[in-house]
Design an enzyme around this catalytic site. Structure first.
Site, PDB file in Angstrom:
ATOM      1  N   ASP A   1       0.831  -1.121   0.032  1.00  0.00           N
ATOM      2  CA  ASP A   1      -0.123  -0.191   0.064  1.00  0.00           C
ATOM      3  C   ASP A   1       0.985   1.292   0.264  1.00  0.00           C
ATOM      4  O   ASP A   1       1.832   1.096   0.723  1.00  0.00           O
ATOM      5  CB  ASP A   1      -0.921   0.017   1.203  1.00  0.00           C
TER       6      ASP A   1
ATOM      7  N   HIS B   1       5.155  -7.314   0.042  1.00  0.00           N
ATOM      8  CA  HIS B   1       5.057  -8.499  -0.653  1.00  0.00           C
ATOM      9  C   HIS B   1       5.622  -8.716  -2.009  1.00  0.00           C
ATOM     10  O   HIS B   1       6.140  -7.772  -2.459  1.00  0.00           O
ATOM     11  CB  HIS B   1       3.366  -8.742  -0.782  1.00  0.00           C
TER      12      HIS B   1
ATOM     13  N   SER C   1       8.023   4.995   5.359  1.00  0.00           N
ATOM     14  CA  SER C   1       9.071   3.944   4.566  1.00  0.00           C
ATOM     15  C   SER C   1       8.805   4.073   3.194  1.00  0.00           C
ATOM     16  O   SER C   1       7.709   4.702   2.615  1.00  0.00           O
ATOM     17  CB  SER C   1       9.016   2.569   5.300  1.00  0.00           C
TER      18      SER C   1
END
Length: 295
Positions: free
Chosen positions: A113, A169, A256
């Site tokens: 995301d 991911h 991040s």
């Protein structure tokens, strides 16, 4: 003010920034910049705050954070009251159906995301950090042989703000090498900071690995830490078969960034993302969402 593009609604939104006043003061005032260089960017500051976020004392921050940023708790795997500390909430897992993954083999999915920017035909010596500020891939990963593979390729920058889901991911099936660590500072990765610190991506703590993708060639996968990110945690097993959408790791507290590099002619990024990037806007995406396809 940070404006980003919502591709589903086809509108622009203003990002509500966690710690907005703090960020503006730190990166815009002489005293703030002095403290930034002497303390805030140092490992000890982020490590101390990370320690606090791992204690029960930080649990009281969770509800206020959820309320302030209107975070959808229905997607959480666990009830918010079950978290023992703020970091438990921060790197929370989601329900299996919360992030549908496009399983079509030639579809490129977002690894997390965040807010995405894309660049094609990249110049390895002049990668764009933000308007007017560039950095070198050679300096970024400190490996000339690997860097050369991505000449004229594609670069994706996915910025995760503190309100986002902070697990990342794999964008395809394949195998991933062992992650390599590069020590560095802990500047914020917010655009406010990117405008003020030259070569910020090359200054911050980061980790990189080569992901040997089944459908997109060798992808250079880089995680960049930031202020108050005490750790970049890798949860995958190196050199073992990986499924598309499988978890690679997670960040502890703080904003991040994930930076991906694709070899030349390996991928085609969706037109709306490229258009917004050319206009200087990030595009909001979710993990598993289609953002391109292979060539």
């Amino acid at each position: 003010m940070i404006k980003y593009y919502d591709r589903k609604a086809k509108t622009y939104n203003i990002e509500k920034v966690a710690g907005d006043s703090y960020l503006n003061w730190t990166y815009s005032s002489p005293i703030g910049m002095f403290l930034l260089e002497k303390l805030i960017k140092k490992k000890i500051f982020s490590k101390f705050y990370g320690y606090y976020c791992n204690t029960k004392l930080s649990k009281g921050k969770i509800k206020k954070f959820i309320d302030d940023f209107n975070i959808d708790t229905s997607q959480f795997k666990d009830n918010p009251e079950a978290y023992n500390c703020f970091n438990d909430f921060f790197y929370r897992k989601l329900k299996e159906n919360a992030r549908p993954i496009d399983k079509v083999s030639n579809s490129l999915i977002s690894p997390g995301d965040g807010r995405l920017t894309a660049f094609t035909n990249i110049d390895l010596k002049n990668l764009i950090q933000i308007k007017g500020i560039t950095y070198s891939l050679y300096d970024f990963i400190k490996n000339d042989d690997v860097s050369k593979k991505y000449a004229d390729g594609t670069c994706l920058i996915l910025r995760l703000c503190p309100t986002d889901y902070h697990r990342f991911h794999f964008l395809d099936s394949g195998f991933c090498d062992v992650s390599k660590k590069i020590n560095g500072a802990y500047y914020s990765v917010n655009p406010i900071a990117l405008k003020k610190v030259n070569n910020l991506f090359c200054e911050n703590k980061r980790e990189w690995s080569l992901f040997h993708s089944d459908n997109f060639g060798d992808v250079l996968y880089v995680e960049v830490g930031a202020t108050c990110v005490g750790s970049i945690i890798q949860t995958y097993s190196p050199n073992k078969k990986i499924s598309k959408g499988e978890e690679k790791g997670y960040f502890k507290f703080g904003g991040s960034t994930i930076v991906l590099f694709f070899e030349s002619n390996a991928v085609s990024i969706d037109k709306d993302i490229l258009e917004q990037s050319s206009l200087g806007f990030e595009t909001k995406v979710n993990m598993g969402e289609t953002i391109g396809n292979n060539l």
